[in-house]
Scaffold this motif. Structure first.
Motif, short mmCIF file in Angstrom:
data_model
loop_
_atom_site.label_atom_id
_atom_site.label_comp_id
_atom_site.label_asym_id
_atom_site.label_seq_id
_atom_site.Cartn_x
_atom_site.Cartn_y
_atom_site.Cartn_z
N ILE A 64 0.85 -1.19 0.00
CA ILE A 64 0.00 0.00 0.00
C ILE A 64 0.89 1.24 0.00
CG2 ILE A 64 -1.46 1.41 1.52
CD1 ILE A 64 -2.99 -1.03 2.25
N ASP A 65 0.53 2.20 -0.83
CA ASP A 65 1.14 3.54 -0.81
C ASP A 65 0.03 4.56 -0.68
OD1 ASP A 65 3.95 3.04 -1.16
OD2 ASP A 65 3.53 2.51 -3.25
N VAL A 66 0.26 5.61 0.09
CA VAL A 66 -0.69 6.71 0.21
C VAL A 66 0.02 7.99 -0.21
CG1 VAL A 66 -2.23 8.02 1.71
CG2 VAL A 66 -1.94 5.56 2.08
N ARG A 67 -0.59 8.74 -1.10
CA ARG A 67 -0.02 10.00 -1.58
C ARG A 67 -1.08 11.09 -1.57
NH1 ARG A 67 3.69 7.41 -0.63
NH2 ARG A 67 5.42 6.72 -1.96
N GLY A 68 -0.71 12.27 -1.06
CA GLY A 68 -1.61 13.41 -1.15
C GLY A 68 -1.69 13.90 -2.58
N LEU B 20 -4.88 6.22 -2.30
CA LEU B 20 -4.35 4.98 -1.74
C LEU B 20 -4.17 3.99 -2.88
CD1 LEU B 20 -5.25 3.30 1.58
CD2 LEU B 20 -5.12 1.91 -0.50
N PHE B 21 -2.93 3.57 -3.09
CA PHE B 21 -2.59 2.62 -4.15
C PHE B 21 -2.33 1.27 -3.49
CE2 PHE B 21 -1.19 6.83 -5.40
CZ PHE B 21 -1.69 6.96 -6.69
N GLU B 22 -3.07 0.25 -3.93
CA GLU B 22 -2.92 -1.09 -3.38
C GLU B 22 -2.75 -2.07 -4.53
OE1 GLU B 22 -5.21 -4.09 -0.24
OE2 GLU B 22 -5.96 -2.07 -0.60
N ASN C 246 -2.84 -4.57 -7.34
CA ASN C 246 -3.88 -5.29 -8.06
C ASN C 246 -5.29 -4.76 -7.83
OD1 ASN C 246 -2.03 -7.05 -9.24
ND2 ASN C 246 -2.17 -8.50 -7.56
N LEU C 247 -5.41 -3.58 -7.20
CA LEU C 247 -6.72 -2.95 -7.02
C LEU C 247 -6.68 -1.54 -7.58
CD1 LEU C 247 -7.64 -4.11 -3.41
CD2 LEU C 247 -8.68 -4.88 -5.54
N PRO C 248 -7.83 -0.97 -7.95
CA PRO C 248 -7.83 0.40 -8.46
C PRO C 248 -7.42 1.39 -7.38
CG PRO C 248 -10.08 -0.38 -8.10
CD PRO C 248 -9.19 -1.57 -7.92
N ALA C 249 -6.84 2.50 -7.78
CA ALA C 249 -6.50 3.55 -6.82
C ALA C 249 -7.78 4.07 -6.17
CB ALA C 249 -5.78 4.70 -7.52
N ARG C 250 -7.71 4.31 -4.86
CA ARG C 250 -8.86 4.84 -4.13
C ARG C 250 -8.56 6.28 -3.71
NH1 ARG C 250 -13.17 1.60 -5.21
NH2 ARG C 250 -12.79 -0.57 -4.57
N TYR C 251 -9.60 7.10 -3.77
CA TYR C 251 -9.50 8.49 -3.34
C TYR C 251 -10.15 8.61 -1.96
CZ TYR C 251 -8.04 9.60 -8.08
OH TYR C 251 -7.35 9.66 -9.27
N TYR C 252 -9.36 8.94 -0.96
CA TYR C 252 -9.86 9.17 0.39
C TYR C 252 -9.98 10.68 0.59
CZ TYR C 252 -9.39 4.29 1.80
OH TYR C 252 -9.56 2.93 1.92
N LEU C 253 -11.16 11.12 1.05
CA LEU C 253 -11.49 12.54 1.09
C LEU C 253 -11.70 13.03 2.51
CD1 LEU C 253 -14.31 12.32 -1.62
CD2 LEU C 253 -11.85 12.36 -2.00
N PRO C 254 -11.31 14.29 2.80
CA PRO C 254 -11.66 14.86 4.11
C PRO C 254 -13.17 14.86 4.29
CG PRO C 254 -10.13 16.29 2.92
CD PRO C 254 -10.61 15.26 1.93
N MET C 255 -13.63 14.53 5.48
CA MET C 255 -15.06 14.49 5.72
C MET C 255 -15.72 15.85 5.45
SD MET C 255 -16.10 11.44 6.46
CE MET C 255 -17.64 11.53 7.38
N CYS D 223 -9.69 -5.31 6.60
CA CYS D 223 -8.64 -5.48 5.60
C CYS D 223 -7.36 -5.82 6.34
CB CYS D 223 -8.48 -4.20 4.79
SG CYS D 223 -7.02 -4.20 3.71
N SER D 224 -6.64 -6.80 5.84
CA SER D 224 -5.39 -7.21 6.48
C SER D 224 -4.37 -6.08 6.54
CB SER D 224 -4.80 -8.40 5.70
OG SER D 224 -3.59 -8.83 6.25
N TYR D 225 -4.44 -5.14 5.59
CA TYR D 225 -3.47 -4.06 5.50
C TYR D 225 -3.95 -2.77 6.17
CZ TYR D 225 -1.64 -7.12 1.86
OH TYR D 225 -1.16 -8.21 1.17
#
Length: 294
Positions: free
Chosen positions: A175-179, A202-204, A206-215, A231-233
């Motif tokens: 997993i990599d997380v980048r702003g 969030l890059f994981e 074999n899965l598509p990149a996910r966008y995590y957003l401020p609430m 999730c294990s990770y």
């Protein structure tokens, strides 16, 4: 937005290089195993029933996450034969991950007893208790003397002194997380759900990149759901439904309030299932990914 062909090596392009994802997809059809240097322990019925420094990570054909196989000698419970409850799988079973494989694959929700290799079903029993766990002896010389264990049947698992959840980590996944300052918008049927230039991607493997957003940048009202996942990770996730006018879109948002270390940077951020929504990046609508959650 068009996407590159996920299997370019299948085309006669004259290229001599190897597309890694295509190579990984081909390996999915094989029984794979890898020794781990970690000390592995597990509990069942409140007791430690295995303690080993000789564990193997094993992926049966078409399974995308590993489980543990351990030597018989390191199992501290009774072992006996068990009748298999599920026939060896057929070629149409599983879910599609078209970016990885042209044939269906098995994600962690696939029952342990769905077999893709030959072997003998067994069970572990803890004396004086009703605790029982499933296992499997594969008929493969590379795993002779080893038992593959059903991760979910045990009370807890430890790698060294740290407890792990869901399934073992894949040493070839990460997993990599980048702003990012990209303009991220999420919409459904013309309704805006979220709008931000402060996402964390969030890059994981074999899965598509996910966008995590401020609430604060989530526009649609969210209603807590009774659904949870792990999730294990990343850890344990809390889920929400989104309210769009007089309509409620069930279980479309999740959040890690106490993430594991790999996902610490998305703590309290919200991610949407963009398999079911319109994701717009810098004004350009993206193609919806195909995953087990589509």
């Amino acid at each position: 937005m068009s996407r590159p062909d996920p299997h370019p090596a299948d085309q006669d392009t004259g290229a001599t290089g190897v597309h890694m994802r295509n190579a990984m997809g081909q390996l999915l059809q094989k029984l794979r195993y890898e020794p781990t240097a970690k000390r592995i322990r597990a509990t069942l019925g409140g007791r430690t029933v295995l303690d080993t420094t000789r564990a193997m990570l094993v992926w049966e054909p078409r399974r995308v996450v590993p489980t543990y196989a351990v030597p018989d000698d390191d199992i501290l419970a009774g072992i006996s034969p068990r009748a298999s409850t599920t026939a060896t799988e057929d070629s149409s079973a599983g879910i599609m991950l078209p970016d990885l494989s042209k044939t269906p694959v098995f994600d962690p929700r696939t029952p342990f007893d769905v077999r893709t290799t030959q072997g003998e079903p067994i069970e572990l029993r803890v004396a004086g208790t009703d605790a029982v766990a499933s296992g499997f002896r594969p008929h493969d010389p590379g795993l002779a003397g080893y038992v593959i264990l059903a991760f979910a049947d045990f009370d807890s698992w430890f790698e060294e002194d740290d407890e792990i959840i869901s399934h073992p980590h894949d040493p070839y996944g990460r997993i990599d997380v980048r702003g990012t300052s990209r303009h991220v918008q999420l919409m459904l049927d013309g309704h805006m759900l979220a709008d931000t230039t402060r996402a964390r991607m969030l890059f994981e493997t074999n899965l598509p990149a996910r966008y995590y957003l401020p609430m604060e940048d989530v526009v649609a009202p969210l209603v807590p759901s009774s659904t949870t996942s792990m999730c294990s990770y990343k850890g344990h996730a809390t889920w929400y439904s989104a309210v769009l006018g007089d309509r409620t879109v069930e279980d479309i948002v999740w959040q890690y309030k106490l993430p594991l270390s790999d996902a610490a940077e998305v703590k309290d951020y919200a991610a949407f299932l963009d398999e079911r929504l319109d994701l717009i990046i810098d004004g350009e609508q993206q193609e919806r990914p195909v995953t087990p959650w589509s």
